[in-house]
Design a protein around this motif. Sequence first.
Motif, PDB file in Angstrom:
ATOM      1  N   LEU A 468      21.438  82.097  -4.154  1.00 37.17           N
ATOM      2  CA  LEU A 468      21.336  82.215  -5.609  1.00 37.17           C
ATOM      3  C   LEU A 468      22.515  81.621  -6.377  1.00 37.17           C
ATOM      4  O   LEU A 468      22.397  81.365  -7.586  1.00 37.17           O
ATOM      5  N   ALA A 469      23.639  81.415  -5.726  1.00 39.76           N
ATOM      6  CA  ALA A 469      24.863  81.047  -6.458  1.00 39.76           C
ATOM      7  C   ALA A 469      24.767  79.688  -7.139  1.00 39.76           C
ATOM      8  O   ALA A 469      25.492  79.432  -8.112  1.00 39.76           O
ATOM      9  N   ASP A 470      23.907  78.797  -6.669  1.00 37.15           N
ATOM     10  CA  ASP A 470      23.808  77.468  -7.298  1.00 37.15           C
ATOM     11  C   ASP A 470      23.166  77.522  -8.672  1.00 37.15           C
ATOM     12  O   ASP A 470      23.378  76.625  -9.503  1.00 37.15           O
ATOM     13  N   ASP A 471      22.356  78.553  -8.959  1.00 33.84           N
ATOM     14  CA  ASP A 471      21.599  78.597 -10.220  1.00 33.84           C
ATOM     15  C   ASP A 471      22.006  79.738 -11.148  1.00 33.84           C
ATOM     16  O   ASP A 471      21.662  79.701 -12.337  1.00 33.84           O
ATOM     17  N   GLN A 554      13.053  80.019  -0.500  1.00 32.19           N
ATOM     18  CA  GLN A 554      12.330  79.363  -1.597  1.00 32.19           C
ATOM     19  C   GLN A 554      11.497  80.390  -2.376  1.00 32.19           C
ATOM     20  O   GLN A 554      11.450  80.355  -3.617  1.00 32.19           O
ATOM     21  N   GLU A 555      10.822  81.336  -1.632  1.00 30.33           N
ATOM     22  CA  GLU A 555      10.038  82.365  -2.312  1.00 30.33           C
ATOM     23  C   GLU A 555      10.936  83.269  -3.144  1.00 30.33           C
ATOM     24  O   GLU A 555      10.595  83.629  -4.278  1.00 30.33           O
ATOM     25  N   LEU A 556      12.101  83.635  -2.596  1.00 28.27           N
ATOM     26  CA  LEU A 556      13.018  84.499  -3.347  1.00 28.27           C
ATOM     27  C   LEU A 556      13.482  83.808  -4.623  1.00 28.27           C
ATOM     28  O   LEU A 556      13.522  84.423  -5.691  1.00 28.27           O
ATOM     29  N   ARG A 557      13.834  82.536  -4.527  1.00 30.59           N
ATOM     30  CA  ARG A 557      14.273  81.804  -5.735  1.00 30.59           C
ATOM     31  C   ARG A 557      13.164  81.792  -6.780  1.00 30.59           C
ATOM     32  O   ARG A 557      13.420  81.999  -7.979  1.00 30.59           O
TER      33      ARG A 557
END
Length: 971
Positions: A468-471, A554-557
């Motif tokens: 998650l840290a990238d977004d 990908q699903e979590l994002r």
Amino acid sequence: MTNSGETLVGDSPDPSVGSPIASVKGVELLVDDPVDVRRQKLARIILDSMYQFLGLLDIDGTVIEINKAALAGAGIELQEVVGKPFWEARWWALSEETRQRVKSMVAQAREGRFVRCDIEIYGKSRGTGTIVVDFSLTPIFDDRGEIAFLLPEGRDVSEKIEIEAELTRKNNEVNAALEKLREIDGFKTKFFANVSHDLRTPLTLILGPVNQLLHASDLVCERDQFRLKAIKRNAQALLQQVNDLLDLGRIDAGEMPLVYSCLDVTALLREVAAGFAAAAAERGISLTVPNGEELEVDVDRRKFGRVITNLLANALKFTPDGGRIRCSVSRLSRDRFLVSVQDNGPGVPDKLKSAIFDRYSQGEDQLSAKGSGLGLNIVKELVELHRGTISVLDAPERGAVFQVELPLRAPSGAFVRATDSTGDVSPDVEAGPLRSLEAPHVSGRRGEARILVVEDNPDLRQFLYDVLADDYQVALAENGEAALRVAQEWVPDMVVTDLMMPEMDGERFVRIFREQHTENIPVLVLSARADDALRESLLEDLVQDYVTKPFSPQELRARVRNLVTVKLTADILRKELNSQASDIKELTAGLIASHKSLQDGLMALQISERRWQGFYENTAVGIALLDTDGKIMKANPALQKMLGYQAHDIGGVSLIDLTEESERAKTRRNVMGLLEGRVESYQVKKRYERSDGGFLWANVIASVIPLVDVHAPRIAVIVEDVTAQKAAEDALAKTQTELVRVSRVTTMGELVASIAHEVNQPLSAIVTNSHAALRWIERETPDYEEVVAALHRVHRDAVHAGKVISRIRNFLKDRGLKRGPVNVRDMIDSLVQMLQRALTETATSVDVRIKDPLPALEADQVQLQQVMLNLLVNALDAMRRQKGKGRKIVVAVEADASGGVLFSVSDSGPGIPADKISGIFEPFYSTKEDGLGMGLAISRSIVEGHGGKLWLESCGPQGACFCFTIPATQD
């Protein structure tokens, strides 16, 4: 002795000789009976009062006397067998083999031997049915020491043999089930071993490539190294669990041999502890190991190293950061030594100390990290293989102390290597979970949404950060308490949380978070618990999404992005509406929102109606709507099926008319009470008549629905079918009654056998010593010292027999009445209510007539109720099979002429046959086919214990009447 009712020696038929005192068992006792005659009569009474087989034979086996119970069982009279060979009587007519067996026993007894066996005879239903008896023949010696008579005795043990056979069958079933359970347990162990073995190959293929990539560090960036090390660490943890399962399988199969070697246990402890040094230093934990003298012992190096490894890993798991772990080795005696591992963690609660070494057992949630619960069990198994013991104690200050005590030397005959330094026993323990690349408390691009991640597993926490840290801006917390502290200073736009965490779990954290933050902040649960009920409950009340581990990054994002977008959009709209209250756009938006809300409400109403209709059509409970006359206006399919009607013909049917006739008036009163508003609802158990003539037992709940339409209120009725439950209750009551009867008969049989055994022993000793005394006196030079000693023994045994009789008398003696005031009317009312079901089933009416005033009555109410209950039940049973005539019981109570209270119970039954009236108060005498014959005997003893009297007042074709009196309160 003669048979009952016959004239005995010394009896006189002339009334002038003497008047009878009493007649017992057909034997008349006269005032002027000589002592010998009186004793003969009393002996006959005693003989005929015994319900077991008892008689007297001469030495040739010819019948002299037989008691009534034995004669009645065979359906014969005494004169048919007196003077005839014992083995030719009806009892032994089962087969020629049986006759010869008894004849042989008579021959053995004639030689002075006591003989005994279990044998089947004709002994019930007047010689048409068979029983198994414990039969014996005892030789009776005369004063000269010669055999004078043979004493045959028999006790019915048919029921005991049947019970023993049933017990044997049940034991065989239990043993078969146990063998099946062992077989299933073996399958389970084999399955675990096979699965664990198969998992080792893919784990090897995971760890091998990962190690290759980590060694080529110049080709892998720092972020990928972090990911590879997380993979390696968790794959090694999984491999350890697989090894544990394999070891348990070997232990269970007995395939875990010990390879003993002589080694320095202190050095081994230091070697294992060295593998934990880095992990302990990372968390600031002081790990102390011994530097003492060498202590050579015989152990399996690898397996004992595994014991120390698991204990240190367990201590490291529970020791807080900055804590301490202390290891020690000491010699206890010439042949034992002790290894201790102590920590200052939370310790082990007392209630868990006995179970902590059990397989798959773990500590309490707040104390235990996640695991398989196999570590300490494997330690225990390996220690016991070394013939040692392991225990856990409380540390002096705080924490736990695990102590392993083992023998210094291997068992005799075991091969011991001189030394064994092969194989590394030091564990591969990482210093700790890898920090993220920047290891921030809060990190991410400024201006982006804030995500609070709550996860107790360090590797997974860092993995979520990496995803998650990238977004987003990401804050990390290891449990619910830490997350609440972060949220107070840094309000997130979304929360991603685990459920199972120490200190404070996820569900409790979310509830407190909702109370502290009223904003619409979405929560996504990320849990390994695939529990549909929990998932639905949380989604309904607390959270917006629920994802089960393992999951796709990908699903979590995508899920996080959707929830954050909705939340931020809602925040923007709220902010705009608050700042532009007079703008036409706000009115338009409000109108649109109201229209949408109305549409949503209409849709919700339609959905609710469909749900109700589905429930109404498919529920197993009957539902009906009645008019004010109790007629069915509408009924669901379940009620139609219960009552046996179709949908087109159930309308207009009256539930009142379907009610059992005796309950209809009461049902009408209940319905009127609902319509008049005197009661809001009522609940009853009742019986309805089905359309096919059968009956339906049901629990019924009725309530009023006021002003359903312009005409009148309606009545809603809920009907639950309890016919099967009612039948099961009746069957259970019948079974319980039968069990009580069996228990009584068995207990009384055992009591009589015990009395005979207790009294026979001292009597036999008295006979033996008296014969010895006679022999010593008859010698040419009498041995008076031996005579005196024998007479002392006779006196001792006679006293013992007297004490036995005294104990029996005390056992049978009345323990005393618990007298108290008795409300006669309430007592009879409660008994009638108790028998209401039986009265209804047999269509029996009860007329209670109490003539006031009654004198004050003090008695044992429980015993008095027992008497009345016995009389009422007897009356019911007497009329149960009566047809073509009304069944009625009259209970009358009035003051007695003597100042007491007179009770009477009369029925309209067929009465009691004249030939059975004389014996109805005798124990075990019953006019019912399945009766025990104790009811009236017990009732009479209770009444007489109160100082009263119970008798049969009248008996004839119009019924029977029993009366009894109870004296009034004595000043």
